[in-house]
Design an enzyme around this catalytic site. Sequence first.
Site, PDB file in Angstrom:
ATOM      1  N   ASN A 143       0.857  -1.183   0.000  1.00 51.11           N
ATOM      2  CA  ASN A 143       0.000   0.000   0.000  1.00 51.11           C
ATOM      3  C   ASN A 143       0.894   1.233   0.000  1.00 51.11           C
ATOM      4  O   ASN A 143       1.356   1.693   1.033  1.00 51.11           O
ATOM      5  CB  ASN A 143      -0.899  -0.015   1.230  1.00 51.11           C
ATOM      6  CG  ASN A 143      -1.962   1.051   1.141  1.00 51.11           C
ATOM      7  OD1 ASN A 143      -1.743   2.103   0.555  1.00 51.11           O
ATOM      8  ND2 ASN A 143      -3.111   0.773   1.724  1.00 51.11           N
ATOM      9  N   ASP A 144       1.124   1.729  -1.199  1.00 50.94           N
ATOM     10  CA  ASP A 144       1.999   2.881  -1.416  1.00 50.94           C
ATOM     11  C   ASP A 144       1.619   4.076  -0.564  1.00 50.94           C
ATOM     12  O   ASP A 144       2.402   5.007  -0.397  1.00 50.94           O
ATOM     13  CB  ASP A 144       1.840   3.341  -2.876  1.00 50.94           C
ATOM     14  CG  ASP A 144       2.936   2.811  -3.756  1.00 50.94           C
ATOM     15  OD1 ASP A 144       4.026   2.553  -3.252  1.00 50.94           O
ATOM     16  OD2 ASP A 144       2.679   2.681  -4.968  1.00 50.94           O
ATOM     17  N   CYS A 145       0.397   4.095  -0.115  1.00 51.37           N
ATOM     18  CA  CYS A 145      -0.125   5.280   0.550  1.00 51.37           C
ATOM     19  C   CYS A 145      -0.134   5.155   2.059  1.00 51.37           C
ATOM     20  O   CYS A 145      -0.578   6.065   2.753  1.00 51.37           O
ATOM     21  CB  CYS A 145      -1.531   5.572   0.029  1.00 51.37           C
ATOM     22  SG  CYS A 145      -1.517   5.813  -1.741  1.00 51.37           S
TER      23      CYS A 145
END
Length: 806
Positions: A481-483
Amino acid sequence: MKYGFFNDIDKEYIINNPKTPYPWINYLGNENFFSIISNTAGGYSFYKDASKRRITRYRYNNVPADDGGKYFYINDEGVVWSPGWKPVKNKLDEYACHHGLGYSKIKGKLNGLKAEVLFFVPLDFDGEVQKLTLKNESTENKKIKLHSFVEWAFWNALDDMTNFQRNLSIGEVEVEDSVVYHKTEYRERRNHYAFYSANQPINGFDTDRESFLGAYNGFDHPEQVAKGTSGNTIAHGWSPIASHFFEMELNPGEEYEVIFILGYAENKQEEKFLSQDVINKANAKRMIKEFSNGEQVDQALTELKQYWTNLLSHFQVKSEDDKLNRMVNIWNQYQSMITYFFSRSASYFESGIGRGMGFRDSNQDIIGMCHMVPDLARQRIIDLASTQLKDGSAFHQYQPLTKKGNHELGGNFNDDPLWLILSVSAYLKETGDWSILDVEAPFDNNGNESSIFEHIKLSFYHVVNNLGPHGLPLIGRADWNDCLNLNCFSEEPGESFQTTENKKGKVAESVMIAGMFVIYGEEFARICDFTNNPDEAIKARSHIEKMKAAIDKYAWDGDWFMRAYDFFGNKVGSKENEEGQIFIESQGFCVMAGLGHEDGRAQQAMNSVAERLSTPYGIVLLNPPFTKYQLNLGEITSYPPGYKENAGIFCHNNPWIIISEAMLGNNEKAFDYYKRIAPAYLEDISDLHKTEPYVYAQMIAGKDAAIPGEAKNSWLTGTAAWNLYAITQYILGIRPDYEGLRIDPKIPDELTSLKIVRKFRGAIYNISIENNGGKKMTCYLDGQKNGSLLPYKGMGKIHDVKIIFE
Ligand code: GLC
Ligand code: GLC
């Protein structure tokens, strides 16, 4: 509401209403030359790299939508129209766009004149071929005028859209016979040019955009088309285009065919010019000759169709469910190949400028295509490993033209290294080609080589060497989850969450990476078993056991698996939190890792997913959504509730739950979740869903969004590979393993009888499944009772497999 229908025999989606809710596109090309084409012929072409070799111009997020493309204008005695409806948008009597595998065919009809344009990039050809046919189906004679149109891009896509003070002065073209050559910057350092040819004599041409369109006109109303003339202009600077002009008379029943080639050619430095500033056109002429008549075009199209049929033939299912069949047999496999080619670079949501090849993305893409083209998978794995760093960490992205790690973006996404174990193990299971482990690959693309085996070992130990206070893996900048940016703490508007790392914390830990480590760590250990490295295997397994213990002790929240510990060591994804109490990723990865299967926690986690995360349109990423920006969590809290990583239905991770449910024997639930996001099942709600009903979208708006069910970011997404993996390997349950094919179907009651053809390592398995509803499986291999593993018995063999559930 539907805008078209599937034709499974021809492997096409046929759009019969041009006003789709969003442009519905297709990809042309398989090696060097690529085009993206919408259902109204919008789109653009590029050579190898959408960022650095853009051939035709396209304006993203334009108004009206999707303006600019490969256009034809017909002037039928004063009535002007386009076969694809756009750009003229004159109401047509008939319209259809057939998106097929690697080709698109657009048909229009008005006042008894029928137009059909076939677009495709032939195999081993650096150009797009367009075959246009006009047929007079009326009873009158018709005097027709026809204009073609493309607008050239100046190679570097970003520069082309920004550097006007230079660009408006440098455009150059040549026109010879029926061919327009685009040669901007060829006089200096470029050794390549593009061309747009026609195989018929022309009555005129234009290469200067404003002369063709007329000042202040749009593509919908070019002045030359309205007048039925051509300006025969040569562009000097400004914006060069290529437009051919034809005049013809068609008797009733008469047809007119013209073949266009939009091509790309390179010349050696010393062979660039025929004379001062005049291009040596030999290469273009050779290409034009290859498609000088309709038979050559038809032949190349047949070969292209054959190529795709052959690729898809490695997994084919026949069941009672047409939607399932068309997803598995055609579209999901096709999308997986396209995603493999382009990673996340060029679609209608990816501008082709921003992103290179993602380390984690490309490794995951392998699981969707290595059964079709294992050689390409092998090369991609080696390319990816070659960007790895000596400590096992990875650059987050690399550039396709240079294959070098992107130093500006850097690394420190601590899930990245583990995905290399996934791709290598998937490749080994598919091919049995153990030699890949001995291939030497460098670090950071220079010097110091090490075997692929060493690379995956480094991946494994990168986790072991980066554990946090609870013995769980440190997250770094983010995990899958890049975020979820736990060390970021960004307060600067516009700052990139991915590269900001204000905090050099050694505290924030990821439960998702912990689950990944248990799964892919065990794959590493099995690879050690099979390669006679028992000591390595024992060592690896002791680390895995410790990780499982850490998860049990510190990551079980009572009803589900927690998501992470933040910079301060506080829980993320726990009922103690106000928002973001439960996340999907850790449920999927911990259950896929086998955690809590015996003591009921896995089932409890799935129940929590059903209760808190599941919606009619798919499973949302988290709940409740974040309503306020939180410094310690990063980008995930920047999105409005219900969108993207903040509680959107992020389709990429739905298959993790599908697989988990299948592993727990919840066959109905697994298939139910599968159908909620599989595009073919959403065809009837296309007006809500918006994106193509033949390919997955990255995201569907979640239950907290204004309009739940609205999809975005279709085509280039890890969703394609993961869903294919989930449906073929876990629901249909035909799973490659190191020693052969593992048979483990988890099919729902509604599917009672299935036939599957699986080509595996040069053998063919004809599999039939009879589902009488029970869970007891009996399996016969070539008439003999067999366990769940079909041992591989060599190339060329044809096996008969019968599976009965009762
Ligand atoms: C995008 C990225 C992928 C990431 C995902 C979740 O799809 O390409 O790398 O894992 O978003 O943030
Ligand atoms: C943005 C997107 C996310 C993507 C990331 C990397 O954060 O929301 O999905 O993975 O950019 O480019």
